[in-house]
Motif scaffolding. Structure first.
Motif, PDB file in Angstrom:
ATOM      1  N   CYS A 129      30.240  55.856  34.418  1.00 58.44           N
ATOM      2  CA  CYS A 129      29.125  55.002  35.086  1.00 58.44           C
ATOM      3  C   CYS A 129      29.970  54.513  36.545  1.00 58.44           C
ATOM      4  O   CYS A 129      30.366  55.096  37.298  1.00 58.44           O
ATOM      5  CB  CYS A 129      28.657  53.942  34.104  1.00 58.44           C
ATOM      6  SG  CYS A 129      27.349  53.197  35.100  1.00 58.44           S
ATOM      7  N   ALA A 156      18.294  51.891  37.055  1.00 60.82           N
ATOM      8  CA  ALA A 156      19.204  50.558  36.952  1.00 60.82           C
ATOM      9  C   ALA A 156      18.180  49.730  35.773  1.00 60.82           C
ATOM     10  O   ALA A 156      18.722  48.784  35.618  1.00 60.82           O
ATOM     11  CB  ALA A 156      19.019  49.820  38.265  1.00 60.82           C
ATOM     12  N   SER A 157      17.035  50.405  35.457  1.00 58.15           N
ATOM     13  CA  SER A 157      16.514  49.885  34.341  1.00 58.15           C
ATOM     14  C   SER A 157      17.008  49.548  32.980  1.00 58.15           C
ATOM     15  O   SER A 157      17.693  50.783  32.644  1.00 58.15           O
ATOM     16  CB  SER A 157      14.927  50.493  34.118  1.00 58.15           C
ATOM     17  OG  SER A 157      14.437  50.007  32.982  1.00 58.15           O
ATOM     18  N   TYR A 158      17.090  48.560  32.451  1.00 56.66           N
ATOM     19  CA  TYR A 158      17.735  48.031  31.090  1.00 56.66           C
ATOM     20  C   TYR A 158      16.766  47.805  29.882  1.00 56.66           C
ATOM     21  O   TYR A 158      16.857  47.331  29.002  1.00 56.66           O
ATOM     22  CB  TYR A 158      18.475  46.944  31.296  1.00 56.66           C
ATOM     23  CG  TYR A 158      19.939  47.183  31.703  1.00 56.66           C
ATOM     24  CD1 TYR A 158      21.013  47.566  30.852  1.00 56.66           C
ATOM     25  CD2 TYR A 158      20.172  47.372  33.133  1.00 56.66           C
ATOM     26  CE1 TYR A 158      22.312  47.749  31.584  1.00 56.66           C
ATOM     27  CE2 TYR A 158      21.167  47.683  33.796  1.00 56.66           C
ATOM     28  CZ  TYR A 158      22.366  47.654  32.963  1.00 56.66           C
ATOM     29  OH  TYR A 158      23.561  48.039  33.588  1.00 56.66           O
ATOM     30  N   TYR A 160      15.426  50.347  28.101  1.00 59.39           N
ATOM     31  CA  TYR A 160      15.556  51.358  26.829  1.00 59.39           C
ATOM     32  C   TYR A 160      16.740  50.670  25.991  1.00 59.39           C
ATOM     33  O   TYR A 160      17.489  50.407  26.641  1.00 59.39           O
ATOM     34  CB  TYR A 160      15.723  52.532  27.418  1.00 59.39           C
ATOM     35  CG  TYR A 160      14.436  53.098  28.144  1.00 59.39           C
ATOM     36  CD1 TYR A 160      13.444  53.551  27.453  1.00 59.39           C
ATOM     37  CD2 TYR A 160      14.643  53.534  29.659  1.00 59.39           C
ATOM     38  CE1 TYR A 160      12.223  54.167  27.961  1.00 59.39           C
ATOM     39  CE2 TYR A 160      13.319  54.125  30.239  1.00 59.39           C
ATOM     40  CZ  TYR A 160      12.318  54.291  29.529  1.00 59.39           C
ATOM     41  OH  TYR A 160      11.355  54.883  30.139  1.00 59.39           O
ATOM     42  N   ARG A 162      20.118  51.630  24.510  1.00 61.06           N
ATOM     43  CA  ARG A 162      21.600  52.137  24.996  1.00 61.06           C
ATOM     44  C   ARG A 162      21.404  53.731  24.982  1.00 61.06           C
ATOM     45  O   ARG A 162      21.931  54.671  25.697  1.00 61.06           O
ATOM     46  CB  ARG A 162      22.943  51.696  24.509  1.00 61.06           C
ATOM     47  CG  ARG A 162      22.971  50.220  25.085  1.00 61.06           C
ATOM     48  CD  ARG A 162      24.473  49.700  24.527  1.00 61.06           C
ATOM     49  NE  ARG A 162      24.313  49.569  23.085  1.00 61.06           N
ATOM     50  CZ  ARG A 162      25.270  50.292  22.419  1.00 61.06           C
ATOM     51  NH1 ARG A 162      26.145  51.089  22.823  1.00 61.06           N
ATOM     52  NH2 ARG A 162      25.177  50.247  21.028  1.00 61.06           N
ATOM     53  N   ASN A 188      21.002  58.984  29.352  1.00 61.83           N
ATOM     54  CA  ASN A 188      20.627  57.634  29.612  1.00 61.83           C
ATOM     55  C   ASN A 188      21.199  57.319  30.763  1.00 61.83           C
ATOM     56  O   ASN A 188      21.827  57.833  31.397  1.00 61.83           O
ATOM     57  CB  ASN A 188      21.274  56.748  28.321  1.00 61.83           C
ATOM     58  CG  ASN A 188      22.613  56.760  28.253  1.00 61.83           C
ATOM     59  OD1 ASN A 188      23.502  57.587  29.152  1.00 61.83           O
ATOM     60  ND2 ASN A 188      23.419  56.227  27.197  1.00 61.83           N
ATOM     61  N   PHE A 190      21.735  53.476  33.123  1.00 62.13           N
ATOM     62  CA  PHE A 190      21.933  52.137  33.462  1.00 62.13           C
ATOM     63  C   PHE A 190      22.987  51.833  34.561  1.00 62.13           C
ATOM     64  O   PHE A 190      23.998  51.499  34.418  1.00 62.13           O
ATOM     65  CB  PHE A 190      22.504  51.506  32.101  1.00 62.13           C
ATOM     66  CG  PHE A 190      21.776  51.660  30.800  1.00 62.13           C
ATOM     67  CD1 PHE A 190      20.465  51.091  30.748  1.00 62.13           C
ATOM     68  CD2 PHE A 190      22.072  52.541  29.995  1.00 62.13           C
ATOM     69  CE1 PHE A 190      19.898  51.201  29.352  1.00 62.13           C
ATOM     70  CE2 PHE A 190      21.459  52.868  28.882  1.00 62.13           C
ATOM     71  CZ  PHE A 190      20.141  52.139  28.681  1.00 62.13           C
ATOM     72  N   HIS A 191      22.270  52.150  35.781  1.00 61.49           N
ATOM     73  CA  HIS A 191      23.298  52.044  37.061  1.00 61.49           C
ATOM     74  C   HIS A 191      22.451  51.748  38.266  1.00 61.49           C
ATOM     75  O   HIS A 191      21.542  52.497  38.450  1.00 61.49           O
ATOM     76  CB  HIS A 191      24.194  53.363  37.349  1.00 61.49           C
ATOM     77  CG  HIS A 191      23.612  54.436  37.297  1.00 61.49           C
ATOM     78  ND1 HIS A 191      23.333  54.988  38.787  1.00 61.49           N
ATOM     79  CD2 HIS A 191      22.705  55.486  36.576  1.00 61.49           C
ATOM     80  CE1 HIS A 191      22.520  56.055  38.725  1.00 61.49           C
ATOM     81  NE2 HIS A 191      22.428  56.330  37.302  1.00 61.49           N
ATOM     82  N   HIS A 192      22.881  50.821  39.073  1.00 64.69           N
ATOM     83  CA  HIS A 192      21.980  50.668  40.232  1.00 64.69           C
ATOM     84  C   HIS A 192      22.822  51.048  41.341  1.00 64.69           C
ATOM     85  O   HIS A 192      22.649  50.805  42.579  1.00 64.69           O
ATOM     86  CB  HIS A 192      21.802  48.952  40.429  1.00 64.69           C
ATOM     87  CG  HIS A 192      22.984  48.454  41.063  1.00 64.69           C
ATOM     88  ND1 HIS A 192      22.820  47.448  42.282  1.00 64.69           N
ATOM     89  CD2 HIS A 192      24.510  47.833  40.603  1.00 64.69           C
ATOM     90  CE1 HIS A 192      23.965  46.844  42.776  1.00 64.69           C
ATOM     91  NE2 HIS A 192      24.639  47.258  41.721  1.00 64.69           N
ATOM     92  N   HIS A 229      26.248  56.992  30.162  1.00 66.31           N
ATOM     93  CA  HIS A 229      27.002  56.727  29.221  1.00 66.31           C
ATOM     94  C   HIS A 229      27.250  57.387  27.960  1.00 66.31           C
ATOM     95  O   HIS A 229      26.566  57.154  26.754  1.00 66.31           O
ATOM     96  CB  HIS A 229      26.677  55.172  28.619  1.00 66.31           C
ATOM     97  CG  HIS A 229      26.933  54.053  29.828  1.00 66.31           C
ATOM     98  ND1 HIS A 229      28.100  53.315  30.064  1.00 66.31           N
ATOM     99  CD2 HIS A 229      26.370  53.546  31.062  1.00 66.31           C
ATOM    100  CE1 HIS A 229      28.070  52.579  31.026  1.00 66.31           C
ATOM    101  NE2 HIS A 229      27.002  52.807  31.512  1.00 66.31           N
TER     102      HIS A 229
END
Length: 257
Positions: A129, A156-158, A160, A162, A188, A190-192, A229
């Motif tokens: 990441c 970037a949506s959190y 869900y 992990r 998965n 999780f990053h903007h 991740h």
């Protein structure tokens, strides 16, 4: 497949490869420290990285952020650059934008130095990441400063869990990523931020269907970056690659000595 230690001529298994993992720095207030210690520096590490290294057959060690990268690399067989806050945009010639999160210049300096020292020493690097982005910036690349939630794959949506594999990545043929994961695989997300201009020697090894670069690797050095991740999956091929590569390099160096 995990890295397996092969006994030497004495019949003893060699030491497991020592893999350093970066963390982040906070203060005692985060853990509810008593009055007088709330401003005390605190090193923080997410344990899934170490667990993943050890499942792959390595020996994990957490790295202090104010250690000297070159001195650490002399003792290590591999490095994991972990996830975390935004890389300072000034590192790639831009100013922080309206969506820039907390910046830690000390961590940037340490991890960029660690990537460069590891490449110079010829030991493998896995970036996760933020770590993927650090590798790119360390080698002269730039980043997309913000990916808007609700557009493209909504990276970037959190919303869900992990471990939820939110979207598909297409691997570039002939890359390490394709060998490890196949031509198409879910990840998965999780990053903007993401890789924009590639750093020197790097290729885009995998991309999401909206065009966002999801993985990078070096043409000539054992360097792999992933935007997802893998540490959350409890035995991901990226960690197998790291440990197996570390063992192979160490074995080759011993044979040449």
């Amino acid at each position: 497949m995990t890295g397996e230690a092969v006994p030497d001529i004495t019949g003893r298994a060699p030491a497991k490869p020592l893999v350093g993992i970066t963390g982040r720095r906070g203060t005692g207030a985060i853990m509810g420290a008593p009055h007088g210690f709330q401003d005390a520096p605190l090193e923080m590490y997410l344990s899934e990285y170490a667990t993943s290294v050890q499942l792959a057959g390595g020996l994990a060690v957490h790295l202090a952020i104010d250690a000297d990268p070159a001195e650490l690399v002399e003792r290590l067989d591999g490095v994991v650059i972990a996830g975390g806050e935004d890389v300072d945009p000034r590192r790639y010639g831009e100013a922080p934008g309206p969506h820039t999160n907390r910046i830690d210049p000390l961590r940037d300096e340490f991890e960029i130095g660690l990537v460069l020292a590891a490449i110079d020493a010829g030991i493998p690097v896995l970036g996760v990441c933020r770590g993927n982005q650090v590798i790119n910036v360390a080698l002269g690349g730039s980043l997309v400063q913000h990916l808007e939630i609700g557009t493209g794959e909504s990276h970037a949506s959190y919303a869900y869990p992990r471990q939820h594999r939110a979207h598909v990545v297409d691997a570039r043929p002939g890359t390490t990523v394709e060998r490890l994961y196949g031509a198409q695989f879910p990840v998965n997300s999780f990053h903007h931020q993401a890789v924009r201009r590639l750093g020197d020697g790097l290729i885009a090894a995998g991309s999401a269907r909206d065009g966002v670069i999801e993985s990078i690797e070096h043409r000539d050095a054992p360097v792999l970056g992933v935007q997802w991740h893998p540490e959350t999956f409890g035995g991901d091929p990226a960690f197998d690659w790291l440990v197996e590569t570390a063992i192979a390099i160490r074995t080759t160096e011993k044979a040449a000595a």
